[in-house]
Design a protein around this motif. Structure first.
Motif, PDB file in Angstrom:
ATOM      1  N   ILE A  91       0.936  -1.231  -0.004  1.00 48.96           N
ATOM      2  CA  ILE A  91      -0.078   0.093   0.150  1.00 48.96           C
ATOM      3  C   ILE A  91       0.849   1.175   0.004  1.00 48.96           C
ATOM      4  N   ASN A  92       0.562   2.072  -0.912  1.00 40.24           N
ATOM      5  CA  ASN A  92       1.423   3.050  -1.022  1.00 40.24           C
ATOM      6  C   ASN A  92       1.127   4.219   0.090  1.00 40.24           C
ATOM      7  N   ARG A  93       2.011   5.001   0.556  1.00 34.67           N
ATOM      8  CA  ARG A  93       1.984   5.726   1.723  1.00 34.67           C
ATOM      9  C   ARG A  93       2.280   7.322   1.526  1.00 34.67           C
ATOM     10  N   PRO A  94       1.708   8.091   2.562  1.00 40.82           N
ATOM     11  CA  PRO A  94       0.546   7.745   3.500  1.00 40.82           C
ATOM     12  C   PRO A  94      -0.745   8.138   2.714  1.00 40.82           C
ATOM     13  N   PHE A  95      -1.701   7.716   3.174  1.00 37.19           N
ATOM     14  CA  PHE A  95      -2.960   8.108   2.945  1.00 37.19           C
ATOM     15  C   PHE A  95      -3.304   9.032   4.026  1.00 37.19           C
ATOM     16  N   VAL A  96      -4.147  10.072   3.555  1.00 41.38           N
ATOM     17  CA  VAL A  96      -4.941  10.960   4.589  1.00 41.38           C
ATOM     18  C   VAL A  96      -6.185  11.219   4.513  1.00 41.38           C
ATOM     19  N   VAL A  97      -7.069  11.183   5.547  1.00 37.92           N
ATOM     20  CA  VAL A  97      -8.612  11.408   5.132  1.00 37.92           C
ATOM     21  C   VAL A  97      -8.671  12.597   6.170  1.00 37.92           C
ATOM     22  N   THR A  98      -9.303  13.676   5.678  1.00 39.76           N
ATOM     23  CA  THR A  98      -9.833  14.964   6.513  1.00 39.76           C
ATOM     24  C   THR A  98     -11.239  15.035   5.806  1.00 39.76           C
ATOM     25  N   PRO A  99     -11.769  16.036   6.736  1.00 38.43           N
ATOM     26  CA  PRO A  99     -13.362  16.376   6.371  1.00 38.43           C
ATOM     27  C   PRO A  99     -13.147  17.187   4.842  1.00 38.43           C
ATOM     28  N   LEU A 104      -3.508  10.720  -1.266  1.00 37.06           N
ATOM     29  CA  LEU A 104      -2.223   9.908  -1.176  1.00 37.06           C
ATOM     30  C   LEU A 104      -1.242  11.059  -1.223  1.00 37.06           C
ATOM     31  N   CYS A 105      -0.576  11.217  -0.033  1.00 35.12           N
ATOM     32  CA  CYS A 105       0.374  12.579   0.196  1.00 35.12           C
ATOM     33  C   CYS A 105       1.837  12.068  -0.312  1.00 35.12           C
ATOM     34  N   ARG A 106       2.110  11.949  -1.483  1.00 36.10           N
ATOM     35  CA  ARG A 106       3.199  12.005  -2.106  1.00 36.10           C
ATOM     36  C   ARG A 106       3.199  12.878  -3.119  1.00 36.10           C
ATOM     37  N   ILE A 114      -5.470  19.547   1.996  1.00 32.36           N
ATOM     38  CA  ILE A 114      -6.793  18.991   2.592  1.00 32.36           C
ATOM     39  C   ILE A 114      -6.911  19.114   4.202  1.00 32.36           C
ATOM     40  N   LEU A 115      -5.811  19.885   4.670  1.00 28.10           N
ATOM     41  CA  LEU A 115      -6.061  20.221   6.324  1.00 28.10           C
ATOM     42  C   LEU A 115      -7.033  21.290   5.997  1.00 28.10           C
TER      43      LEU A 115
END
Length: 142
Positions: A91-99, A104-106, A114-115
């Protein structure tokens, strides 16, 4: 406000991403996906929400990608997902989930898109690259 990072503490990109989340004053939910892999359904949802194909979400470098024959076009999407769950290093990394979305933060500074809160000050990545200035503004490179 909920922010989740699928994190690998051994990965510089993942560490930088986590540090930028914290630089915005957010303490995210941290899922160390190598020890707690997402389910197949969660993984599919993350990939779709990030606007990626399954193949774009697979990490090849430093993984058993070739040894498992995943480069073959005959491998189905379902087989790829199942293999990623069994071998989460794929799994490529890192995935970040926000509102505000899923990425995929690469490179790691993609997290800034997305913050839900601004950066609180300067941020320099582990390699010395400055990505946020002292006023919390993103530095454009190139």
């Amino acid at each position: 406000m909920s922010v989740t990072i699928y994190h690998n503490p051994d990965c510089g990109t993942s560490r930088n991403t986590l540090a930028m989340i914290r630089n915005a004053g957010i303490e995210p939910t941290i899922i160390e996906y190598l020890t707690t892999p997402p389910t197949a359904t969660t993984l599919v949802d993350l990939i779709k929400a990030a606007g990626l194909t399954i193949r774009e979400a697979i990490r090849q470098k430093g993984t058993p990608y070739l040894e498992l024959g995943l480069d073959s076009p005959s491998v189905t999407h379902q087989q790829l997902i199942e293999t990623m769950v069994v071998h989460p290093i794929l799994i490529n990394r890192p995935f970040v989930v926000t509102p505000l979305g899923t990425r995929l933060c690469r490179p790691s500074e993609l997290v800034l898109d997305i913050l839900p809160q601004p950066q609180r000050g300067a941020f320099t990545k582990e390699d010395g690259e400055r990505v946020v200035d002292e006023n919390g503004a993103r530095i454009k490179h190139g």
